[in-house]
Motif scaffolding. Structure first.
Motif, PDB file in Angstrom:
ATOM      1  N   GLU A 187      -4.219   4.062 -15.711  1.00 24.90           N
ATOM      2  CA  GLU A 187      -3.798   4.762 -14.746  1.00 24.90           C
ATOM      3  C   GLU A 187      -4.103   4.181 -13.506  1.00 24.90           C
ATOM      4  OE1 GLU A 187      -2.095   7.482 -14.805  1.00 24.90           O
ATOM      5  OE2 GLU A 187      -2.008   7.508 -17.141  1.00 24.90           O
ATOM      6  N   VAL A 188      -3.482   4.461 -12.338  1.00 28.43           N
ATOM      7  CA  VAL A 188      -3.900   3.766 -10.903  1.00 28.43           C
ATOM      8  C   VAL A 188      -5.267   4.234 -10.608  1.00 28.43           C
ATOM      9  CG1 VAL A 188      -1.443   3.587 -10.265  1.00 28.43           C
ATOM     10  CG2 VAL A 188      -2.609   5.577  -9.722  1.00 28.43           C
ATOM     11  N   ASP A 189      -5.615   5.436 -11.021  1.00 29.60           N
ATOM     12  CA  ASP A 189      -7.000   5.632 -10.538  1.00 29.60           C
ATOM     13  C   ASP A 189      -8.297   4.770 -11.109  1.00 29.60           C
ATOM     14  OD1 ASP A 189      -5.867   7.917  -9.144  1.00 29.60           O
ATOM     15  OD2 ASP A 189      -6.607   9.412 -10.515  1.00 29.60           O
ATOM     16  N   GLU A 190      -7.846   4.176 -12.101  1.00 25.50           N
ATOM     17  CA  GLU A 190      -8.728   3.501 -12.830  1.00 25.50           C
ATOM     18  C   GLU A 190      -9.272   2.368 -11.818  1.00 25.50           C
ATOM     19  OE1 GLU A 190      -8.768   3.151 -17.155  1.00 25.50           O
ATOM     20  OE2 GLU A 190      -6.780   3.886 -16.643  1.00 25.50           O
ATOM     21  N   ILE A 191      -7.975   1.671 -11.316  1.00 28.14           N
ATOM     22  CA  ILE A 191      -7.969   0.335 -10.317  1.00 28.14           C
ATOM     23  C   ILE A 191      -8.738   0.835  -9.200  1.00 28.14           C
ATOM     24  CG2 ILE A 191      -6.551  -1.405  -9.647  1.00 28.14           C
ATOM     25  CD1 ILE A 191      -6.178  -0.981 -12.460  1.00 28.14           C
ATOM     26  N   ALA A 192      -8.247   1.804  -8.494  1.00 24.16           N
ATOM     27  CA  ALA A 192      -8.764   2.350  -7.436  1.00 24.16           C
ATOM     28  C   ALA A 192     -10.153   2.617  -7.304  1.00 24.16           C
ATOM     29  CB  ALA A 192      -7.913   3.787  -6.989  1.00 24.16           C
TER      30      ALA A 192
ATOM     31  N   GLY B  83       0.672  -1.310   0.037  1.00 25.04           N
ATOM     32  CA  GLY B  83       0.122  -0.048   0.105  1.00 25.04           C
ATOM     33  C   GLY B  83       0.761   1.358  -0.075  1.00 25.04           C
ATOM     34  N   ALA B  84       2.147   1.326  -0.207  1.00 27.90           N
ATOM     35  CA  ALA B  84       2.959   2.573  -0.031  1.00 27.90           C
ATOM     36  C   ALA B  84       3.070   3.250  -1.274  1.00 27.90           C
ATOM     37  CB  ALA B  84       4.390   2.152   0.457  1.00 27.90           C
ATOM     38  N   GLN B  85       2.802   2.488  -2.199  1.00 27.95           N
ATOM     39  CA  GLN B  85       2.887   3.212  -3.684  1.00 27.95           C
ATOM     40  C   GLN B  85       2.179   2.629  -4.845  1.00 27.95           C
ATOM     41  OE1 GLN B  85       7.106   2.760  -4.903  1.00 27.95           O
ATOM     42  NE2 GLN B  85       7.260   0.845  -4.791  1.00 27.95           N
ATOM     43  N   GLY B  86       2.108   3.234  -5.957  1.00 27.36           N
ATOM     44  CA  GLY B  86       1.399   2.668  -7.080  1.00 27.36           C
ATOM     45  C   GLY B  86       0.145   2.474  -6.798  1.00 27.36           C
ATOM     46  N   VAL B  87      -0.451   1.192  -7.230  1.00 21.82           N
ATOM     47  CA  VAL B  87      -1.877   0.938  -7.005  1.00 21.82           C
ATOM     48  C   VAL B  87      -2.331   0.924  -5.550  1.00 21.82           C
ATOM     49  CG1 VAL B  87      -3.711  -0.891  -7.377  1.00 21.82           C
ATOM     50  CG2 VAL B  87      -2.074  -0.149  -9.202  1.00 21.82           C
ATOM     51  N   GLY B  88      -1.631   0.173  -4.672  1.00 18.44           N
ATOM     52  CA  GLY B  88      -2.010   0.377  -3.420  1.00 18.44           C
ATOM     53  C   GLY B  88      -2.105   1.778  -2.927  1.00 18.44           C
ATOM     54  N   ARG B  89      -1.469   2.681  -3.134  1.00 20.88           N
ATOM     55  CA  ARG B  89      -1.374   3.945  -2.690  1.00 20.88           C
ATOM     56  C   ARG B  89      -2.534   4.821  -3.067  1.00 20.88           C
ATOM     57  NH1 ARG B  89       3.269   8.186  -1.028  1.00 20.88           N
ATOM     58  NH2 ARG B  89       2.052  10.009  -1.028  1.00 20.88           N
TER      59      ARG B  89
ATOM     60  N   GLU C 299       0.660   2.449 -15.260  1.00 18.08           N
ATOM     61  CA  GLU C 299       1.414   3.613 -15.094  1.00 18.08           C
ATOM     62  C   GLU C 299       2.105   3.735 -13.530  1.00 18.08           C
ATOM     63  OE1 GLU C 299       4.369   5.428 -16.515  1.00 18.08           O
ATOM     64  OE2 GLU C 299       2.842   6.125 -17.899  1.00 18.08           O
ATOM     65  N   THR C 300       2.931   2.849 -13.043  1.00 18.77           N
ATOM     66  CA  THR C 300       3.475   2.342 -11.781  1.00 18.77           C
ATOM     67  C   THR C 300       4.970   2.350 -11.708  1.00 18.77           C
ATOM     68  OG1 THR C 300       3.323  -0.092 -11.843  1.00 18.77           O
ATOM     69  CG2 THR C 300       1.136   1.289 -11.190  1.00 18.77           C
ATOM     70  N   PRO C 301       5.468   2.319 -10.578  1.00 10.54           N
ATOM     71  CA  PRO C 301       6.876   2.040 -10.381  1.00 10.54           C
ATOM     72  C   PRO C 301       7.416   0.588 -10.993  1.00 10.54           C
ATOM     73  CG  PRO C 301       6.345   3.016  -8.511  1.00 10.54           C
ATOM     74  CD  PRO C 301       4.960   2.944  -9.317  1.00 10.54           C
ATOM     75  N   MET C 302       6.704  -0.256 -10.840  1.00 10.01           N
ATOM     76  CA  MET C 302       6.840  -1.963 -11.516  1.00 10.01           C
ATOM     77  C   MET C 302       6.953  -1.566 -12.952  1.00 10.01           C
ATOM     78  SD  MET C 302       4.617  -5.448 -10.812  1.00 10.01           S
ATOM     79  CE  MET C 302       4.997  -5.465  -9.044  1.00 10.01           C
ATOM     80  N   THR C 303       6.133  -0.770 -13.322  1.00 12.55           N
ATOM     81  CA  THR C 303       6.166  -0.908 -14.839  1.00 12.55           C
ATOM     82  C   THR C 303       7.437  -0.107 -15.174  1.00 12.55           C
ATOM     83  OG1 THR C 303       3.640  -0.876 -15.159  1.00 12.55           O
ATOM     84  CG2 THR C 303       5.058   0.016 -16.975  1.00 12.55           C
ATOM     85  N   VAL C 304       7.862   0.817 -14.552  1.00 15.65           N
ATOM     86  CA  VAL C 304       9.179   1.654 -14.833  1.00 15.65           C
ATOM     87  C   VAL C 304      10.197   0.697 -14.681  1.00 15.65           C
ATOM     88  CG1 VAL C 304      10.828   3.382 -13.957  1.00 15.65           C
ATOM     89  CG2 VAL C 304       8.243   3.897 -13.888  1.00 15.65           C
ATOM     90  N   GLN C 305      10.312  -0.315 -13.832  1.00 11.34           N
ATOM     91  CA  GLN C 305      11.333  -1.219 -13.735  1.00 11.34           C
ATOM     92  C   GLN C 305      11.273  -2.201 -14.919  1.00 11.34           C
ATOM     93  OE1 GLN C 305      13.711  -1.341 -11.327  1.00 11.34           O
ATOM     94  NE2 GLN C 305      14.665  -2.875 -12.702  1.00 11.34           N
TER      95      GLN C 305
ATOM     96  N   ILE D  20      -2.112   0.114   5.751  1.00  8.62           N
ATOM     97  CA  ILE D  20      -1.333  -0.067   4.525  1.00  8.62           C
ATOM     98  C   ILE D  20      -0.295  -1.163   5.074  1.00  8.62           C
ATOM     99  CG2 ILE D  20      -2.005   1.630   3.168  1.00  8.62           C
ATOM    100  CD1 ILE D  20       0.627   3.058   3.797  1.00  8.62           C
ATOM    101  N   THR D  21       0.539  -2.168   4.439  1.00  7.72           N
ATOM    102  CA  THR D  21       1.365  -2.954   4.610  1.00  7.72           C
ATOM    103  C   THR D  21       2.336  -3.023   3.812  1.00  7.72           C
ATOM    104  OG1 THR D  21       2.010  -4.791   5.696  1.00  7.72           O
ATOM    105  CG2 THR D  21       0.366  -4.928   4.097  1.00  7.72           C
ATOM    106  N   GLY D  22       3.729  -3.324   3.687  1.00  2.00           N
ATOM    107  CA  GLY D  22       4.857  -3.631   2.979  1.00  2.00           C
ATOM    108  C   GLY D  22       5.868  -3.913   3.621  1.00  2.00           C
ATOM    109  N   ARG D  23       6.918  -4.120   2.894  1.00  2.00           N
ATOM    110  CA  ARG D  23       8.193  -4.711   3.306  1.00  2.00           C
ATOM    111  C   ARG D  23       9.057  -3.307   3.734  1.00  2.00           C
ATOM    112  NH1 ARG D  23       9.995  -9.470  -0.572  1.00  2.00           N
ATOM    113  NH2 ARG D  23       9.381  -8.025  -2.095  1.00  2.00           N
ATOM    114  N   ASN D  24       8.845  -1.989   3.206  1.00  2.00           N
ATOM    115  CA  ASN D  24       9.662  -0.965   3.165  1.00  2.00           C
ATOM    116  C   ASN D  24       9.068   0.178   4.207  1.00  2.00           C
ATOM    117  OD1 ASN D  24      10.946   1.756   2.645  1.00  2.00           O
ATOM    118  ND2 ASN D  24      11.688   0.730   0.742  1.00  2.00           N
TER     119      ASN D  24
END
Length: 253
Positions: A221-226, A10-16, A184-190, A31-35
């Motif tokens: 876009e992440v808003d579409e998922i949210a 939940g810290a970034q991207g779709v989760g956020r 359009e998320t950090p995962m896609t950037v990677q 929200i939870t995550g490893r970072n």
């Protein structure tokens, strides 16, 4: 009673984006995550929208998941909505794919989802119902070359969704999966960086390689998922169960 949503990854991207949407709708959010640093930053940025807290946890760790759900429920009330968003991706041709790579994809994307669903379902059933929403992928609906482990893990996520929807329906728990195309998320950037590294293409060419899958010729876009997650929590979606909702511009049509 205020609804309490737990969002993994939940810290970034779709989760956020999901956290923002649910906070705006009046949910209490965990929200939870490893970072830890990213989680703290997200909580600080979103705290003005409503009640939000974070817990560091690895969803593939059984003991960590148990502790996460116990702490979140104790501190902020019963979890009525679970959004399984935590996930990882990676690519490799079969000839160079290690067993460790395959196991890592399955551990987070399938085992982690299973552990969180199991932790949520018992208390939800005792409380009279709830919503489980799994963020899967079009990779759970079709195949893609060079990402066999990722595709296998997302097919597992879709299979779990369908089976659990039938198993938990009598407890008034719905279980659905959202299957986005490339977002359009950090995962896609990677992913784009990996394409550049492995193929020598430019970043623009790599991005175009992903965009071409979508008949609308764009990234989701992440808003579409949210927005779709929020809808699945409402009474309007109370009979939507065991579904795979593709948000992909028509790719999976």
């Amino acid at each position: 009673m205020t609804q309490h949503a737990l969002i993994t990854g939940g810290a970034q991207g779709v989760g956020r984006a999901v956290a923002e949407r649910l906070l705006d709708a009046g949910f209490t959010v965990t929200i939870t995550g490893r970072n830890a640093e990213r989680l703290d930053e997200a909580v600080t940025a979103l705290s003005g929208r409503g009640t939000i807290a974070s817990h560091v946890a690895d969803v593939a760790d059984e003991d960590a998941v148990t502790a996460l759900f116990e702490a979140a429920s104790s501190e902020r009330g019963p979890i009525t909505v679970l959004v399984n968003n935590a996930g990882i991706s990676g690519s490799a041709p079969l000839s160079r794919m290690s067993a460790d790579h395959f196991d890592e994809m399955m551990s987070v994307n399938a085992r982690g989802l299973f552990l969180c669903c199991r932790a949520a379902a018992g208390p939800m059933g005792k409380a009279g119902g709830g919503r489980i929403i799994n963020i899967a992928s079009t990779a759970g609906l079709k195949g893609y070359a060079y990402v066999a482990a990722y595709v296998a893990s997302k097919h597992a996520a879709v299979g779990l969704t369908r089976a659990l929807a039938l198993e938990l329906a009598s407890k008034k728990i719905t279980v659905n999966a959202i299957c986005p195309g490339f977002i359009e998320t950090p995962m896609t950037v990677q992913t784009i960086r990996n394409i550049v590294k492995q193929t020598g293409r430019s970043e623009e060419e790599a991005r175009a390689e992903l965009v071409k899958f979508n008949p609308q010729k764009r990234l989701i876009e992440v808003d579409e998922i949210a927005d779709t997650v929020l809808w699945l929590t409402t009474d309007a979606a109370r009979s939507v169960n065991g579904q795979t909702i593709a948000i992909d511009g028509g790719e999976s049509a």
